[in-house]
Design an enzyme around this catalytic site. Structure first.
Site, PDB file in Angstrom:
ATOM      1  N   TYR A 138      29.471  39.060  42.272  1.00 43.42           N
ATOM      2  CA  TYR A 138      30.648  38.249  42.565  1.00 43.42           C
ATOM      3  C   TYR A 138      30.185  36.845  42.940  1.00 43.42           C
ATOM      4  O   TYR A 138      29.446  36.673  43.915  1.00 43.42           O
ATOM      5  CB  TYR A 138      31.435  38.869  43.726  1.00 43.42           C
ATOM      6  N   HIS A 183      38.358  57.713  48.103  1.00 41.74           N
ATOM      7  CA  HIS A 183      37.142  57.717  48.931  1.00 41.74           C
ATOM      8  C   HIS A 183      37.137  59.097  49.581  1.00 41.74           C
ATOM      9  O   HIS A 183      37.698  59.286  50.658  1.00 41.74           O
ATOM     10  CB  HIS A 183      37.169  56.596  49.976  1.00 41.74           C
ATOM     11  N   HIS A 208      28.640  45.284  48.374  1.00 37.10           N
ATOM     12  CA  HIS A 208      29.184  46.613  48.691  1.00 37.10           C
ATOM     13  C   HIS A 208      28.210  47.689  48.227  1.00 37.10           C
ATOM     14  O   HIS A 208      27.200  47.402  47.581  1.00 37.10           O
ATOM     15  CB  HIS A 208      30.573  46.805  48.065  1.00 37.10           C
ATOM     16  N   GLU A 225      32.760  50.412  36.910  1.00 37.98           N
ATOM     17  CA  GLU A 225      32.805  51.624  37.742  1.00 37.98           C
ATOM     18  C   GLU A 225      33.144  52.847  36.897  1.00 37.98           C
ATOM     19  O   GLU A 225      34.147  52.862  36.186  1.00 37.98           O
ATOM     20  CB  GLU A 225      33.878  51.457  38.837  1.00 37.98           C
ATOM     21  N   ASP A 284      40.478  47.339  38.619  1.00 38.17           N
ATOM     22  CA  ASP A 284      40.008  48.570  39.275  1.00 38.17           C
ATOM     23  C   ASP A 284      41.251  49.431  39.466  1.00 38.17           C
ATOM     24  O   ASP A 284      42.071  49.156  40.337  1.00 38.17           O
ATOM     25  CB  ASP A 284      39.358  48.197  40.617  1.00 38.17           C
ATOM     26  N   HIS A 302      30.927  56.155  46.078  1.00 35.73           N
ATOM     27  CA  HIS A 302      31.479  57.034  47.112  1.00 35.73           C
ATOM     28  C   HIS A 302      31.907  58.338  46.455  1.00 35.73           C
ATOM     29  O   HIS A 302      32.095  58.406  45.233  1.00 35.73           O
ATOM     30  CB  HIS A 302      32.691  56.356  47.783  1.00 35.73           C
TER      31      HIS A 302
HETATM   32  N1  GLY Z   1      39.028  51.567  43.984  1.00 38.80           N
HETATM   33  C1  GLY Z   1      38.376  51.527  45.216  1.00 38.80           C
HETATM   34  C2  GLY Z   1      36.926  51.634  45.054  1.00 38.80           C
HETATM   35  O1  GLY Z   1      36.423  51.409  43.975  1.00 38.80           O
HETATM   36  O2  GLY Z   1      36.227  51.993  45.955  1.00 38.80           O
HETATM   37 MN    MN Z   2      35.340  53.221  43.829  1.00 41.56          MN
HETATM   38 MN    MN Z   3      37.493  51.460  42.161  1.00 41.66          MN
END
Ligand code: GLY
Ligand code: MN
Ligand code: MN
Length: 431
Positions: free
Chosen positions: A383, A356, A345, A402, A255, A349
């Site tokens: 996960y 964020h 999660h 993502e 990430d 966002h």
């Molecule tokens: N890289 C932090 C997130 O994906 O929220």
């Molecule tokens: Mn993110």
């Molecule tokens: Mn991320």
């Protein structure tokens, strides 16, 4: 660079600031890492959004009264000796001439001048609780302003976080261009990593590859601490130790996104260190990818931000039932939140100057609806840590994908699709 864009943003506050008010936006200060060594300076995002100014210990005061918007800036004073050691300072003259503020003063005058600036206004707005020590200062300036004339109206202190955040929520063309560039650079880095990763590498070697790829394309810093997580480390959602050796039979979750001219990208890809997904890895991966695609479909003007959330939960629940990791009726399991053991999660966002980013997620009592110019991440995951009560063959598999999604007039644009998420494309890139 022309700073008109920032001046226009300040002038546009006329439409959203209360009559007879003052908006205060403090800049960031230099942060010490240890002894007298500092972290690289990073300006506060809201301060930057309204000024384009990157010196520490500065303050913006925007006065909205019957004469219109009057922008005042307090900046570090010109100082020949300090500039020899630490570099150029614009000083008050530069703040007016180059950054187009109506007035500017040395920051050492803040305490003596603020009560006079606040005097006569009915509201002082600022982001409450965001900068250490600043709340008390605002109270002191407001008290001093009020005590100038016992018989004047009292000055109310109001939180400006939503007002500024929601202004930042809709990105203008200038911002969209910069975020696209951040996304392109970050995507290139992920592609390079997929092509070069091999078993035995330390996670931090992969991390340094990303930093290098970012930097050589003009983005010196990552937008956040990269997560480079081999195997089960991916199940620690904010894993940043990044110091373990990569095992050839594991997945690697990265990430990582760069910051380009203050704007963030945020990309996650999960790929097999060997270049080939195992049967179980692929099954889990395909569920996450299906959730990802279904969620992206829901990002369009007028849809609630909860739509991608709910669809991702439903697809993941159904997929977990299909591969035997959950047992029961998918609808019931969704209602009971059983998927949360595997997907704990949220789907995403806002993204912008901060990874964020600022901006509310609710409008009144309802969830926010997507509007053109918003940018959200979409990042479902599954996960399966070794402490879970599942068949051993699933243990240590952690997958997140993502992408960064711009809401357009008639749907969305995936700004990070350049880096493959299809497992066959990943395998062919890695072969
Ligand atoms: N890289 C932090 C997130 O994906 O929220
Ligand atoms: Mn993110
Ligand atoms: Mn991320």
């Amino acid at each position: 660079m022309d700073k008109t864009i920032y001046k226009n943003r300040r002038n546009n506050l006329k439409d959203i600031l209360p009559e007879n008010s003052v908006l205060l936006i403090p800049g960031a200060d230099l942060q010490y890492r240890n002894a007298d060594s500092t972290f690289p300076f990073r300006q506060d995002s809201s301060f930057y959004y309204m000024s384009g100014f990157c010196e520490p210990e500065s303050l913006i005061a925007i006065v909205n009264n019957k004469d219109g918007i009057n922008s005042i800036m307090f900046v570090p004073p010109k100082d020949k000796l300090k500039e020899i050691w630490d570099g150029y300072r614009a000083g008050p003259i530069g703040a007016v001439e180059d950054f187009l503020f109506d007035k500017a003063f040395d920051n050492i005058q803040i305490d003596s001048m603020l009560p006079d600036i606040l005097y006569g206004s009915e509201q002082v707005l600022y982001p409450i609780g965001k900068k250490s020590g600043f709340d008390q200062k605002v109270i002191d300036w407001t008290t001093a302003a009020s005590s100038k004339d016992r018989h004047s109206k009292s000055i109310n202190i109001i939180d400006a976080s939503s007002l500024i955040g929601n202004a930042r929520l809709i990105k203008d063309d200038h911002e969209i261009d910069l975020i696209k560039k951040a996304c392109d650079i970050s995507a290139e880095a992920h592609i390079t990593a997929m092509k070069s990763v091999k078993k035995g590498d330390l996670e931090q070697h992969v991390e340094s590859l990303y930093i290098h790829e970012f930097s050589k394309r003009g983005a010196r810093y990552p937008a956040y601490n990269p997560i480079v997580a081999g195997g089960e480390n991916a199940c620690v959602l904010h894993y940043v130790e990044n110091n373990q050796a990569l095992n050839g039979s594991d997945l690697l979750l990265v990430d990582a996104g760069c910051e380009y001219e203050m704007y963030a990208a945020d990309i996650t890809r999960t790929f097999p260190i060997s270049g080939k997904f195992s049967e179980e890895q692929l099954k889990v991966y395909e569920i996450v990818l299906e959730a990802m695609n279904a969620a992206i479909e829901c990002v369009r003007p007028g849809n609630s931000i909860m739509e991608p959330q709910e669809i991702s939960e439903k697809v993941i629940t159904k997929g977990l039932v299909k591969i035997g990791l959950l047992d029961g009726d998918p609808e019931e399991l969704h209602k009971s939140g059983a998927y949360k053991d595997f997907y704990m999660h949220k789907i995403g966002h806002w993204l912008g100057l901060d990874v964020h980013d600022a901006g509310d997620y609710m409008e009144g009592d309802d969830f926010m609806k997507f509007k053109p110019g918003m940018i959200t991440t979409i990042e479902p995951g599954i996960y399966i840590s070794s402490s879970m009560n599942v068949d051993d063959k699933w243990k240590g598999i952690g997958v997140r994908i993502e992408d960064d999604i711009l809401v357009t007039d008639d749907g969305n644009e995936n700004l990070t699709k350049k880096v493959p998420s299809d497992p066959r494309e990943i395998e062919s890139l890695m072969s």
